[in-house]
Design a protein around this motif. Structure first.
Motif, PDB file in Angstrom:
ATOM      1  N   GLY A 275      54.610  26.461  54.597  1.00  0.00           N
ATOM      2  CA  GLY A 275      56.207  26.313  54.111  1.00  0.00           C
ATOM      3  C   GLY A 275      56.657  25.107  54.678  1.00  0.00           C
ATOM      4  N   THR A 276      57.869  25.019  54.484  1.00  0.00           N
ATOM      5  CA  THR A 276      58.694  23.782  55.007  1.00  0.00           C
ATOM      6  C   THR A 276      58.716  24.088  56.526  1.00  0.00           C
ATOM      7  OG1 THR A 276      60.106  23.585  52.822  1.00  0.00           O
ATOM      8  CG2 THR A 276      60.806  22.465  54.891  1.00  0.00           C
ATOM      9  N   TRP A 277      58.723  22.947  57.296  1.00  0.00           N
ATOM     10  CA  TRP A 277      58.477  22.993  58.733  1.00  0.00           C
ATOM     11  C   TRP A 277      59.922  23.056  59.051  1.00  0.00           C
ATOM     12  CZ3 TRP A 277      60.688  20.169  62.743  1.00  0.00           C
ATOM     13  CH2 TRP A 277      60.206  20.614  63.965  1.00  0.00           C
ATOM     14  N   LYS A 278      60.251  23.904  60.118  1.00  0.00           N
ATOM     15  CA  LYS A 278      61.475  24.163  60.785  1.00  0.00           C
ATOM     16  C   LYS A 278      61.062  24.281  62.251  1.00  0.00           C
ATOM     17  CE  LYS A 278      63.661  26.863  57.204  1.00  0.00           C
ATOM     18  NZ  LYS A 278      64.256  28.104  56.727  1.00  0.00           N
ATOM     19  N   PRO A 279      62.105  23.770  63.143  1.00  0.00           N
ATOM     20  CA  PRO A 279      61.772  23.794  64.590  1.00  0.00           C
ATOM     21  C   PRO A 279      62.065  25.177  65.070  1.00  0.00           C
ATOM     22  CG  PRO A 279      63.871  22.768  64.141  1.00  0.00           C
ATOM     23  CD  PRO A 279      63.259  22.788  62.723  1.00  0.00           C
ATOM     24  N   ALA A 280      61.493  25.470  66.228  1.00  0.00           N
ATOM     25  CA  ALA A 280      61.578  26.889  66.705  1.00  0.00           C
ATOM     26  C   ALA A 280      62.853  26.990  67.312  1.00  0.00           C
ATOM     27  CB  ALA A 280      60.610  26.771  67.991  1.00  0.00           C
ATOM     28  N   MET A 281      63.516  28.182  67.292  1.00  0.00           N
ATOM     29  CA  MET A 281      64.875  28.435  67.805  1.00  0.00           C
ATOM     30  C   MET A 281      64.809  28.969  69.290  1.00  0.00           C
ATOM     31  SD  MET A 281      66.339  27.432  65.189  1.00  0.00           S
ATOM     32  CE  MET A 281      68.333  28.137  65.485  1.00  0.00           C
ATOM     33  N   ILE A 282      65.760  28.329  69.871  1.00  0.00           N
ATOM     34  CA  ILE A 282      65.703  28.778  71.280  1.00  0.00           C
ATOM     35  C   ILE A 282      67.200  29.297  71.547  1.00  0.00           C
ATOM     36  CG2 ILE A 282      64.055  27.423  71.987  1.00  0.00           C
ATOM     37  CD1 ILE A 282      66.280  25.431  73.223  1.00  0.00           C
ATOM     38  N   ASP A 283      67.492  30.011  72.702  1.00  0.00           N
ATOM     39  CA  ASP A 283      68.720  30.380  73.293  1.00  0.00           C
ATOM     40  C   ASP A 283      69.647  29.445  73.440  1.00  0.00           C
ATOM     41  OD1 ASP A 283      67.963  33.130  73.056  1.00  0.00           O
ATOM     42  OD2 ASP A 283      67.579  33.406  75.177  1.00  0.00           O
ATOM     43  N   ASN A 284      70.920  29.300  73.053  1.00  0.00           N
ATOM     44  CA  ASN A 284      72.172  28.428  73.074  1.00  0.00           C
ATOM     45  C   ASN A 284      72.477  28.515  74.402  1.00  0.00           C
ATOM     46  OD1 ASN A 284      74.020  26.316  72.907  1.00  0.00           O
ATOM     47  ND2 ASN A 284      74.956  27.073  70.959  1.00  0.00           N
ATOM     48  N   PRO A 285      72.379  27.347  75.331  1.00  0.00           N
ATOM     49  CA  PRO A 285      72.915  27.519  76.438  1.00  0.00           C
ATOM     50  C   PRO A 285      74.288  27.554  76.613  1.00  0.00           C
ATOM     51  CG  PRO A 285      71.718  25.384  76.223  1.00  0.00           C
ATOM     52  CD  PRO A 285      71.622  26.163  75.186  1.00  0.00           C
ATOM     53  N   ASP A 286      75.002  26.817  75.463  1.00  0.00           N
ATOM     54  CA  ASP A 286      76.259  26.798  75.508  1.00  0.00           C
ATOM     55  C   ASP A 286      76.943  28.087  74.792  1.00  0.00           C
ATOM     56  OD1 ASP A 286      76.357  24.367  76.711  1.00  0.00           O
ATOM     57  OD2 ASP A 286      76.048  23.216  74.794  1.00  0.00           O
TER      58      ASP A 286
END
Length: 399
Positions: A275-286
């Motif tokens: 499928g379409t590439w999507k970057p991995a998601m991480i916890d938002n430090p802000d």
């Protein structure tokens, strides 16, 4: 919760006031009505009937008798009822022998006095309290608790539905409104809902409102996850096609390129395509969490110490119903200012017949099951006999 009836009977006050009581030995106290905008032919007939199963054949109840009809009937209270500063108890018995598919079975307390519209009493008639079962299919299955309140005569429904019994036996419904502005609903003497009137109904404006001078800051971060800036798309990722020729497919032996054109293998999903590439998601430090709007006291909120006083001067009681399939019966009504008085009446009526009625119902159901099984067996035997006869006739014809 279930009350100990014996203790209640001992504690029953001699000063209890009864505003209405009826065991339906007759219908003398009641007057039928034709709803405004309806004709007499639209209205169903109320009968007195002990029913197919009962505690006693002489214990009659008020019963709907015609399918797809409206029903209206009312009676005056013995004296005007004002429940300000005291308890109010409405209690009555309901049975749906027909296995009610769609229809109401609720009761109303109404004002009106000498101006009460007895002959046209119906759904448009102003009421003070509406209480009792309402069933229609699987979507509507509740015990209504509705109070009329406010300058605009708004009818306030309880916020959270109250359970209802949907079987074919008699059940006892009790509404207890208390002078401390709380209430309780009991079915068969078991508490199914209790609480404060203010929190359970939208009588009053909220005590607090969102502070109109506050709004979410422009720099407030409420996104829990963000794309990982370190995550990179693998080289050649976009070169992987979503479909590929089926490697198992073979050109048919009878394929003629000249007549049929150049053969192409059918395509199949590419197992390597992600499928379409999507970057991995991480916890938002802000991330700061969900923004909560600050609350302030509502300047328009006004408390009401008399929320319980829903009958300023109730003078009548009545049923105004629509039933697709008739057969609901109503019995042993009491309106009083004493829960103990209502419980004593229940002991003398409902609880006296409950076990006998259930036993009779179970016996009738068992007999009907046995009869249905016998009829099915006879039908199967008849079908087999006819099939055997047809087979013999065919064999005879062949000879």
């Amino acid at each position: 919760m279930k009350f100990a009836l014996g203790a209640l009977l001992l504690a029953a006050p001699a000063s209890a006031k009864i505003y209405f009581k009826d065991t339906f030995d007759n219908k003398d106290a009641w007057t039928t009505s034709v709803f405004t905008g309806k004709s007499k032919s639209d209205m169903g007939e109320w009968t007195l009937d002990a029913g197919k199963w009962h505690g006693s054949s002489t214990d009659t109840a008020l019963k709907t008798s015609e399918d797809a009809k409206f029903y209206g009937i009312s009676a005056p209270l013995t004296s005007p009822l004002s429940n300000k500063g005291k308890d109010l108890v409405i209690q009555y018995q309901v049975k749906h022998e027909q296995n009610l598919d769609c229809g109401g079975a609720y009761i109303k307390l109404l004002p009106g006095g000498s101006k009460f519209p007895t002959s046209t009493f119906g759904g448009d008639t102003l009421y003070s309290i509406m209480f009792g079962p309402d069933i229609c299919g699987s979507g509507t299955r509740r015990t209504h608790v509705i109070f009329n309140y406010g300058e605009k005569d708004d009818n306030k429904l309880i916020k959270k539905d109250v359970k209802v019994e949907t079987d074919q036996l008699s059940h006892l419904y009790t509404l207890h409104v208390k002078p401390d502005n709380t209430f309780e609903v009991l079915i068969d003497n078991k508490s199914v809902r209790a609480g404060s009137l203010e929190s359970s109904f939208d009588f009053l404006l909220p005590k607090e409102i969102a502070d109109p001078s506050k709004s979410k800051p422009d720099d407030w971060v409420d996104e829990r996850k963000i794309p990982d800036p370190e995550d990179k798309k693998p080289e050649g990722y976009d070169d992987i096609p979503p479909e590929i020729p089926d490697p198992e497919a073979k050109k048919p032996d009878d394929w003629d390129d000249e007549d049929d054109g150049e053969w192409e293998a059918p395509v199949m999903p590419n197992p390597d395509y992600k499928g379409t590439w999507k970057p991995a998601m991480i916890d938002n430090p802000d991330y700061k969490g969900e923004w909560v709007h600050p609350m302030i006291p509502n300047p328009d909120y006004t408390p009401d110490e008399n929320l319980h006083a829903r009958c300023e001067e109730c003078t009548h009681i009545g049923f105004e119903l629509w039933q697709v399939t008739a057969g609901s019966s109503f019995d042993n009504i009491i309106v009083t200012d004493s829960l103990e008085e209502a419980q004593q009446f229940a002991e003398e009526t409902f609880f006296k017949i409950q076990d006998k009625e259930k036993k009779m119902f179970e016996d009738i159901m068992e007999k009907e099951r046995e009869e249905a099984a016998r009829e099915a067996e006879e039908a199967a035997a008849k079908a087999k006999f006819e099939a055997d006869m047809d087979e013999e006739e065919e064999e005879h014809d062949e000879l």
